[in-house]
Design an enzyme around this catalytic site. Sequence first.
Site, PDB file in Angstrom:
ATOM      1  N   GLY A   2      -4.526  -5.297   6.778  1.00  0.00           N
ATOM      2  CA  GLY A   2      -5.736  -4.485   6.888  1.00  0.00           C
ATOM      3  C   GLY A   2      -6.742  -4.992   7.895  1.00  0.00           C
ATOM      4  N   ARG A  48     -13.540  -8.358  -0.937  1.00  0.00           N
ATOM      5  CA  ARG A  48     -12.843  -8.007   0.308  1.00  0.00           C
ATOM      6  C   ARG A  48     -12.392  -6.551   0.252  1.00  0.00           C
ATOM      7  NH1 ARG A  48      -7.569  -5.847   1.819  1.00  0.00           N
ATOM      8  NH2 ARG A  48      -6.998  -6.681   3.846  1.00  0.00           N
ATOM      9  N   THR A 108       0.803  -1.224   0.000  1.00  0.00           N
ATOM     10  CA  THR A 108       0.000   0.000   0.000  1.00  0.00           C
ATOM     11  C   THR A 108       0.844   1.286   0.000  1.00  0.00           C
ATOM     12  OG1 THR A 108      -1.621  -1.223   1.274  1.00  0.00           O
ATOM     13  CG2 THR A 108      -1.672   1.155   1.553  1.00  0.00           C
ATOM     14  N   THR A 110      -0.356   1.320   6.899  1.00  0.00           N
ATOM     15  CA  THR A 110      -0.070   0.265   5.921  1.00  0.00           C
ATOM     16  C   THR A 110       0.152  -1.041   6.664  1.00  0.00           C
ATOM     17  OG1 THR A 110       1.481  -0.485   4.229  1.00  0.00           O
ATOM     18  CG2 THR A 110       2.397   0.923   5.942  1.00  0.00           C
ATOM     19  N   GLY A 111      -0.173  -2.129   6.016  1.00  0.00           N
ATOM     20  CA  GLY A 111       0.039  -3.433   6.650  1.00  0.00           C
ATOM     21  C   GLY A 111      -1.195  -4.305   6.558  1.00  0.00           C
ATOM     22  N   GLY A 118     -10.187  -3.685   2.488  1.00  0.00           N
ATOM     23  CA  GLY A 118      -9.247  -3.593   3.601  1.00  0.00           C
ATOM     24  C   GLY A 118      -9.390  -2.295   4.361  1.00  0.00           C
ATOM     25  N   ASP A 119      -8.341  -1.939   5.064  1.00  0.00           N
ATOM     26  CA  ASP A 119      -8.364  -0.735   5.914  1.00  0.00           C
ATOM     27  C   ASP A 119      -8.245   0.564   5.115  1.00  0.00           C
ATOM     28  OD1 ASP A 119      -5.613  -1.821   5.438  1.00  0.00           O
ATOM     29  OD2 ASP A 119      -5.060   0.112   6.313  1.00  0.00           O
TER      30      ASP A 119
END
Length: 302
Positions: free
Chosen positions: A233, A207, A179, A230-231, A209-210
């Site tokens: 989610g 799906r 990201t 980042t990472g 994510g964050d």
Amino acid sequence: MKPAIIVHGGAWDIPDKIWQAHKEGCTKALEKGMEMLETGASAIDAVEECIKIMEMNPVFDAGRGSFLNIDGKIEMDAGIMDGKDLSFGAIGGIDGIYHPVSLARKVMEETEHVFLAGNGAHKFARKMGFQKIPYEKLLVGRELDRWLRIKDDPDFRTRTVFEEDKKGRIDKDGIRVDTVGAVAIDINGDISSATSTGGIPKKMSGRIGDAPIVGCGFYADNLAGGASATGWGEQIMKICMCKTAVDFLSEGLDPMEAARRAVEVLETRVDGSGGIILIDSKGRIGHAYNTPRMAFEFSYAV
Ligand code: GLY
């Protein structure tokens, strides 16, 4: 106010052979963002431009270079926020455009809503004049190869990818990407943040994510500061990581400590992995991660 800006290109076990490309990708975006801020541009314009540059750079998992989902399709997420009035826009699961961040901004500025996904998001993109980009223009060979390797692997798990990263071990499908995000404060003291992603490899169709979830992948409030995460989610969402970090700023923590504490919450509460970048209302920078590396660059006006 002296402007400041920070950008990231993902937190994971970035190997030496692509570390330089990650740093250079961040630097290129940062230089453009800083040039804009120094000539009076708003923080929201600067972060959007930084993200657009990174979305076109196939080194990152955003725009061109995005991961493929379980069906071999690209579904991208993005969010952008203006800390002046807490307005934000977000897009989930979009394909066929180069710049999800710009579509997210259109949601913020041209609709009564804050988050669009699915067919409606596609219709809105066309209405806003976004040309339909063929799938092949967003797809890169690295991601097609990865998908062919992992699509029928019954043992492939998102959890494994992130856990291996945290331990400093590249996951078994080889090189990953991640990201992108940017946070800026402009000469008026306005703070903005934005985050854009292709998500995670072999994710289920649908799906999200964050990255497009306010307070999770991005947040900005002029009264305290702005953040981009980042990472992993799913875990970032559980702790509303960016809002958690900005709340630490509100409590008076300096940005480095607020970033460190947010990553500590990610690690201790949900065993998550990733990183965060921050700018507070005084223009001070913070960053932290619990992965072996995070690609990021920052700059203050002199
Ligand atoms: N942090 C990006 C994602 O999990 O989708």
